[in-house]
Motif scaffolding. Structure first.
Motif, PDB file in Angstrom:
ATOM      1  N   LYS A   4       0.913  -1.273  -0.113  1.00 44.52           N
ATOM      2  CA  LYS A   4       0.075   0.016   0.035  1.00 44.52           C
ATOM      3  C   LYS A   4       0.895   1.438   0.004  1.00 44.52           C
ATOM      4  CE  LYS A   4      -4.406  -1.559   1.601  1.00 44.52           C
ATOM      5  NZ  LYS A   4      -5.390  -1.987   2.697  1.00 44.52           N
ATOM      6  N   ILE A  30      -1.023   4.415  -1.237  1.00 43.04           N
ATOM      7  CA  ILE A  30      -2.314   4.314  -0.677  1.00 43.04           C
ATOM      8  C   ILE A  30      -2.003   4.812   0.885  1.00 43.04           C
ATOM      9  CG2 ILE A  30      -4.067   2.783   0.206  1.00 43.04           C
ATOM     10  CD1 ILE A  30      -3.798   1.267  -2.541  1.00 43.04           C
ATOM     11  N   LEU A  31      -0.903   4.298   1.256  1.00 39.93           N
ATOM     12  CA  LEU A  31      -0.737   4.734   2.616  1.00 39.93           C
ATOM     13  C   LEU A  31       0.618   5.346   2.615  1.00 39.93           C
ATOM     14  CD1 LEU A  31      -1.020   1.385   4.737  1.00 39.93           C
ATOM     15  CD2 LEU A  31      -2.542   3.427   4.733  1.00 39.93           C
ATOM     16  N   ARG A  32       0.900   6.349   3.749  1.00 41.08           N
ATOM     17  CA  ARG A  32       2.096   7.047   3.615  1.00 41.08           C
ATOM     18  C   ARG A  32       3.293   6.487   4.606  1.00 41.08           C
ATOM     19  NH1 ARG A  32      -1.606  10.735   3.409  1.00 41.08           N
ATOM     20  NH2 ARG A  32      -1.727  12.184   1.369  1.00 41.08           N
ATOM     21  N   PHE A  59      -0.686   5.818 -12.812  1.00 43.30           N
ATOM     22  CA  PHE A  59      -1.322   4.564 -12.958  1.00 43.30           C
ATOM     23  C   PHE A  59      -1.676   3.906 -14.321  1.00 43.30           C
ATOM     24  CE2 PHE A  59      -1.986   5.728  -8.257  1.00 43.30           C
ATOM     25  CZ  PHE A  59      -1.411   4.775  -7.855  1.00 43.30           C
ATOM     26  N   ASN A 114      -8.817  -7.300  -0.984  1.00 48.58           N
ATOM     27  CA  ASN A 114     -10.055  -6.634  -0.302  1.00 48.58           C
ATOM     28  C   ASN A 114     -10.338  -5.234  -1.144  1.00 48.58           C
ATOM     29  OD1 ASN A 114      -7.773  -5.244   0.315  1.00 48.58           O
ATOM     30  ND2 ASN A 114      -7.738  -5.889   2.583  1.00 48.58           N
ATOM     31  N   GLN A 115      -9.895  -5.167  -2.211  1.00 49.87           N
ATOM     32  CA  GLN A 115     -10.302  -3.895  -3.020  1.00 49.87           C
ATOM     33  C   GLN A 115     -11.922  -3.910  -3.034  1.00 49.87           C
ATOM     34  OE1 GLN A 115      -8.365  -3.912  -6.736  1.00 49.87           O
ATOM     35  NE2 GLN A 115      -7.951  -1.660  -6.715  1.00 49.87           N
ATOM     36  N   LYS A 116     -12.164  -2.476  -3.043  1.00 54.30           N
ATOM     37  CA  LYS A 116     -13.710  -2.205  -3.153  1.00 54.30           C
ATOM     38  C   LYS A 116     -13.783  -1.861  -4.463  1.00 54.30           C
ATOM     39  CE  LYS A 116     -15.206  -0.843   1.338  1.00 54.30           C
ATOM     40  NZ  LYS A 116     -15.473   0.488   2.247  1.00 54.30           N
ATOM     41  N   LEU A 117     -14.490  -2.635  -5.119  1.00 50.72           N
ATOM     42  CA  LEU A 117     -15.011  -2.157  -6.561  1.00 50.72           C
ATOM     43  C   LEU A 117     -16.511  -1.695  -6.445  1.00 50.72           C
ATOM     44  CD1 LEU A 117     -14.144  -5.430  -8.276  1.00 50.72           C
ATOM     45  CD2 LEU A 117     -12.787  -3.318  -8.480  1.00 50.72           C
ATOM     46  N   GLU A 177     -16.670   7.944  -4.821  1.00 52.06           N
ATOM     47  CA  GLU A 177     -15.143   7.754  -4.930  1.00 52.06           C
ATOM     48  C   GLU A 177     -14.764   8.196  -3.558  1.00 52.06           C
ATOM     49  OE1 GLU A 177     -16.410   8.612  -7.737  1.00 52.06           O
ATOM     50  OE2 GLU A 177     -15.559   7.310  -9.330  1.00 52.06           O
ATOM     51  N   ASP A 180      -8.551   2.820   2.406  1.00 48.13           N
ATOM     52  CA  ASP A 180      -7.378   2.490   1.564  1.00 48.13           C
ATOM     53  C   ASP A 180      -8.067   1.143   0.712  1.00 48.13           C
ATOM     54  OD1 ASP A 180      -7.397   0.514   3.347  1.00 48.13           O
ATOM     55  OD2 ASP A 180      -5.585   1.010   4.336  1.00 48.13           O
ATOM     56  N   ARG A 181      -9.174   1.337   0.642  1.00 45.78           N
ATOM     57  CA  ARG A 181      -9.509   0.014  -0.243  1.00 45.78           C
ATOM     58  C   ARG A 181     -10.292   0.258  -1.524  1.00 45.78           C
ATOM     59  NH1 ARG A 181     -12.785  -3.504   4.058  1.00 45.78           N
ATOM     60  NH2 ARG A 181     -13.189  -4.923   2.052  1.00 45.78           N
ATOM     61  N   GLN A 182     -10.398   1.406  -1.936  1.00 49.20           N
ATOM     62  CA  GLN A 182     -11.135   2.093  -2.964  1.00 49.20           C
ATOM     63  C   GLN A 182     -10.620   1.700  -4.325  1.00 49.20           C
ATOM     64  OE1 GLN A 182     -10.661   3.748  -0.274  1.00 49.20           O
ATOM     65  NE2 GLN A 182     -12.644   3.688   0.363  1.00 49.20           N
ATOM     66  N   LEU A 210      -8.163   4.450  -6.297  1.00 53.29           N
ATOM     67  CA  LEU A 210      -7.009   4.934  -5.602  1.00 53.29           C
ATOM     68  C   LEU A 210      -6.018   4.724  -6.331  1.00 53.29           C
ATOM     69  CD1 LEU A 210      -7.628   4.468  -1.954  1.00 53.29           C
ATOM     70  CD2 LEU A 210      -7.677   6.600  -3.206  1.00 53.29           C
ATOM     71  N   GLU A 232     -17.106   7.669   5.438  1.00 54.28           N
ATOM     72  CA  GLU A 232     -17.256   6.757   4.475  1.00 54.28           C
ATOM     73  C   GLU A 232     -18.453   6.373   3.962  1.00 54.28           C
ATOM     74  OE1 GLU A 232     -14.591   3.616   5.547  1.00 54.28           O
ATOM     75  OE2 GLU A 232     -14.245   2.941   3.638  1.00 54.28           O
ATOM     76  N   ARG A 249      -4.907  15.492  -0.887  1.00 50.32           N
ATOM     77  CA  ARG A 249      -3.915  14.750  -0.150  1.00 50.32           C
ATOM     78  C   ARG A 249      -4.684  13.495   0.372  1.00 50.32           C
ATOM     79  NH1 ARG A 249      -0.388  17.841   3.868  1.00 50.32           N
ATOM     80  NH2 ARG A 249       0.277  15.753   4.100  1.00 50.32           N
ATOM     81  N   ARG A 250      -5.986  13.475   0.672  1.00 55.24           N
ATOM     82  CA  ARG A 250      -6.624  12.355   1.240  1.00 55.24           C
ATOM     83  C   ARG A 250      -6.130  12.194   2.723  1.00 55.24           C
ATOM     84  NH1 ARG A 250      -7.793   7.505   0.860  1.00 55.24           N
ATOM     85  NH2 ARG A 250      -5.727   6.674   0.422  1.00 55.24           N
ATOM     86  N   ASP A 251      -6.206  13.137   3.219  1.00 56.45           N
ATOM     87  CA  ASP A 251      -5.446  12.939   4.693  1.00 56.45           C
ATOM     88  C   ASP A 251      -6.917  13.077   5.750  1.00 56.45           C
ATOM     89  OD1 ASP A 251      -4.136  12.953   6.985  1.00 56.45           O
ATOM     90  OD2 ASP A 251      -2.498  14.333   6.325  1.00 56.45           O
TER      91      ASP A 251
END
Lengths: 303, 509
Positions: free
Chosen positions: A48, A53-55, A76, A85-88, B73, B78-80, B83, B153, B211-213
């Protein structure tokens, strides 16, 4: 060999817990790199961070030509990401989802898309929410392969899938990955073994080893020694020997830097002459278990 | 730009049913909206109730659309899937803005134009007002809910945050209500709060989209609520009011003088207390107001100084009373603390009444003749003389904002048939409407605002018989109040007793 992903001193802390701890990793370009490790090893967190997706708490990752923190938008177009576990957008039908995704990629290959839909036996009119887990994973994979990305990152893609679907996915990835770099994380070692040509082993957020599968297979051996009388086990053993067990006149251990003449010479140094040795090639699963148990033993000792 | 359209098309397809429902609600609302400026007189109570329900449902449908489109969206988690797709963040934001514009702003804009046209106004003459309406709609109904949706969410989370905010602001209001002068003096702190909230909305939307913070966004929201609470609780309300209303007026006009009148001793009665307060009424005499001017008393404060050194004041309390140049007396009512009243009721006390006033100059607009049908009263107002006898007032409607004006009428000019033209109550009548409305007075979802012009009736000397005095053909003068300044005046009266000032009927004037 140039690298598709380069990770340097990457650390990610969630409050007091280090999910990734000073990770250094290099994924060669055009390789299929299996990132393995037990649950909670930090594989998903590391991926991630790579995907922005994460910092990260500290350290950096370079993905193709981008710093991972700069990955967004057009970057991308050449990276595919599939996760268990991706949300589609579950309200979409399969065909709608593929048509929608198509808009975002200039390199989208309609013929390849059709081929993937056919191969995966995807029902175009069905909504994503009505698909099985395996089918959804296939849709995600199809939407990530159809634009021929330079890098495909997959996080536990086979988790919870039935063997038939798993084999189909593995076959597709193997076929379609030519010309691409694939980073695939899994704790299912049998699949990784049949797919990957490079392996990185992550444990407790740290990389234990990273090398090509052929090198790994050649340097690990199970060594079985047979003695005429029960041997004395010395306190000091070569550092490359793992999980030594003695039962009567038999001794078994794992050699992690196997070279027949070197290993034989070390056996003679430790036990003297008079033993017969058998060297058995190990599966990835056996290597993984040996390394994991050895690490656990060392942690127990140091604790 | 292509991405904006792809995302927009996807969102429209996803929410097509909700969009249709929202547009249908707007149509239903628009169909019955003339009842707002006709005062619903032609409609049954159930239709009026249904109209209100449709209005609420319409706003809820907008919120639902906004929440769903922003969370389509999701910016949280962190699962979308999006992203790791080639979404350009500014395209994503722009597509959401476009969606809201197309299905909330634009339909309302069209409805506003249709309503203006239907109510007899020329829409193209109200471009600024229409724009202001859109800005208010965006600022108060769209941006806050979009902001909440950006750091949550699910719809359930939005509701939870919304409920939390309601509880927070109700609680804060309950606390600040107990602070003297806060009800009137909250203009400056209230303005600061609105600026803070606007900044928070912009910051959170920018943070989430670029920044999606989410953690920082939530921290900013919580932090801003703490700052708002601190501002509203610790604001120096009295000092702010005294600064806004200086003792010495600044401007080329003559300030009024006010004198609190000594009350004649009354028959001592037991005061009635309500909410631990007792109501006192002071009579005030004013002079010095030039012809063509008027004064609005924005707030008043009563201070009581007892001989034993104890003192107490009501704090500044909002008033909104209009004083004309031909009027000289009025009464101001104050709620006094029960314990303080009881402790000094039998003593001589000194009373000080302070008035915070805004002074206006009347800019004469011209005479208006009442017509049997619709006639114009200001640039933005239309009145009808059709049902004056039924309503006992001129029923009027204004475009977008309630107009501020004053009207003057001499009953001797009436064209109605009077039994006797020398009735003593036939003196000049004055009327003012929304004098102090400076910005969007009465702006709401419906762009037409009803208002009345009421000069009252003429009554015979016995006070038993009354005659309506506005008829078709009757003329009255119209003026626009121009704000010239604001200041405060004060007056004291010595050695009086509080029971002499008890209101005749507590909390009734």
């Amino acid at each position: 060999m140039s690298t598709a992903i380069l990770i340097e001193n990457l650390t990610k802390r969630f409050r007091d817990v280090s999910a990734v701890d000073g990770l250094n990793l290099s994924v060669p370009e055009n390789s299929i790199f299996g990132l393995v490790g037990p649950n909670g090893a930090g594989k998903t967190t590391a991926i991630k961070i790579i995907m922005n997706i994460l910092r990260a708490t500290s350290g950096r990752a370079q993905v193709l030509t981008w710093d991972s923190t700069q990955l967004s938008g057009a970057a991308f177009e050449s990276i595919g990401y599939v996760s268990e576990n991706q949300k589609l957008p579950e309200w979409m039908r399969v065909s709608e989802f593929l048509a929608y995704a198509r808009n975002f990629y200039p390199t989208w290959d309609r013929d390849l898309e059709k081929d993937l839909v056919q191969r995966f036996d995807l029902p175009p009119k069905r909504q994503l929410k009505k698909l099985s887990r395996g089918m959804r994973m296939k849709v995600a994979l199809a939407s990530s392969l159809a634009y021929r990305p330079r890098l495909i990152v997959m996080d536990e893609p086979f988790s919870g899938l039935d063997p038939v679907v798993r084999d189909e996915l593995i076959e597709s990835i193997s076929e379609r990955a030519q010309g691409s770099t694939v980073l695939i994380s899994s704790h299912d070692l049998a699949e990784i073994e049949s797919l990957a040509n490079h392996i990185g082993y992550l444990e407790a957020g740290r990389l234990r080893f990273s090398e090509s599968l052929s090198s790994l297979a050649s340097r690990f051996r199970q060594v079985d020694l047979t003695f005429a009388a029960p041997p004395t086990i010395p306190a000091q053993l070569p550092v490359s020997w793992m999980r030594l067990e003695a039962t009567g006149t038999a001794v078994r251990f794992i050699e992690s830097t196997f070279d027949e003449s070197k290993t034989r010479s070390e056996i003679t140094q430790v036990f003297g002459e008079g033993s017969s040795a058998a060297f058995t090639q190990m599966s990835l699963r056996s290597i993984f278990l040996a390394v994991a148990r050895d690490a656990r033993k060392h942690r127990g000792t140091s604790a | 730009m292509n991405q904006v359209l792809y995302i927009l098309r996807k969102d429209i397809r996803r929410q097509r049913l909700e969009i249709a429902a929202s547009l249908l609600l707007l149509l239903a609302f628009a169909w019955k909206s003339p009842m707002v400026w006709n005062n619903g007189t032609d409609e049954t109570s159930s239709v009026r109730l249904l109209f209100g329900v449709v209005g609420v449902a319409l706003i809820l449908s907008w919120w639902f659309l906004i929440i769903r489109v922003v969370q389509g969206e999701s910016l949280v988690g962190d699962r979308q899937f999006w992203l790791t797709r080639p979404y350009r963040r500014h395209s994503l934001l722009l597509s959401k803005v476009l969606f809201i514009f197309l299905f909330v702003n634009l339909p309302v804009f069209i409805f506003d134009i249709a309503a203006l046209h239907h109510a007899g106004f020329a829409p193209w003459q109200h471009g600024a007002g229409l724009l202001q309406g859109q800005l208010l709609l965006t600022a108060f109904l769209i941006v806050p809910i979009a902001t909440i949706s950006a750091f949550t969410e699910t719809i359930a989370q939005v509701l939870l945050v919304f409920l939390g905010l309601i509880v927070f602001f109700v609680g804060l209001n309950w606390i600040t209500d107990k602070i003297p002068s806060s009800s009137f003096g909250s203009n400056v702190p209230g303005g600061v709060v609105i600026i803070i909230l606007a900044c928070v909305c912009v910051a959170v939307l920018a943070l989430q989209y670029f920044r999606r913070d989410t953690r920082l966004s939530r921290f900013i929201v919580l932090g801003s609520l703490c700052v708002i609470a601190l501002i509203l609780i610790a604001a120096p309300y009295n000092r702010l009011i005294e600064h806004a209303y200086p003792k010495t007026p600044d401007g080329p006009f003559t300030a009024i003088r006010a004198a609190v009148q000594k009350s004649n001793p009354k028959r001592r009665e037991e005061p009635s207390f309500y909410n631990n307060k007792v109501s006192l009424t002071t009579a005030m005499k004013v002079d010095g107001l030039a012809d063509g001017s008027l004064v609005v008393i924005d707030a008043a404060r009563l201070s009581i100084f007892a001989s034993n050194g104890r003192a107490w004041n009501t704090g500044w309390v909002g008033s909104s009373r209009t004083i004309w140049s031909n009027s000289s007396e009025f009464r101001e009512m104050f709620a006094v603390d029960k314990n303080f009243y009881s402790s000094v009721a039998s003593d001589d006390v000194r009373l000080r009444v302070e008035l915070a006033v805004s002074q206006y100059h009347e800019h004469f607009l011209g005479p208006v003749t009442v017509a049997a049908t619709d006639f114009r009263v200001t640039n933005d107002g239309i009145c009808s003389g059709a049902d004056v006898r039924v309503f006992r007032a001129l029923r009027c409607r204004a475009a977008l904002n309630e107009p501020a004006f004053t009207a003057q009428f001499s009953p001797l000019d009436t064209t109605c048939t009077l039994p006797d033209a020398s009735w003593p109550s036939l003196q000049v009548r004055r009327y003012d409407a929304a004098v102090s409305a400076e910005f969007g007075g009465g702006a709401g979802v419906v762009p037409i605002h009803p208002f009345d012009i009421n000069f009252g009736e003429a009554t015979d000397p016995s006070g038993k018989k009354s005659v309506f005095i506005i008829c078709p053909g009757t003329k009255f003068d119209l003026a626009k109040p121009v704000h010239v300044g604001q200041y405060r005046v004060e007056s004291e009266v010595q050695a009086v007793r509080l029971p002499d000032y008890l209101s005749t009927n507590d909390f009734d004037e």
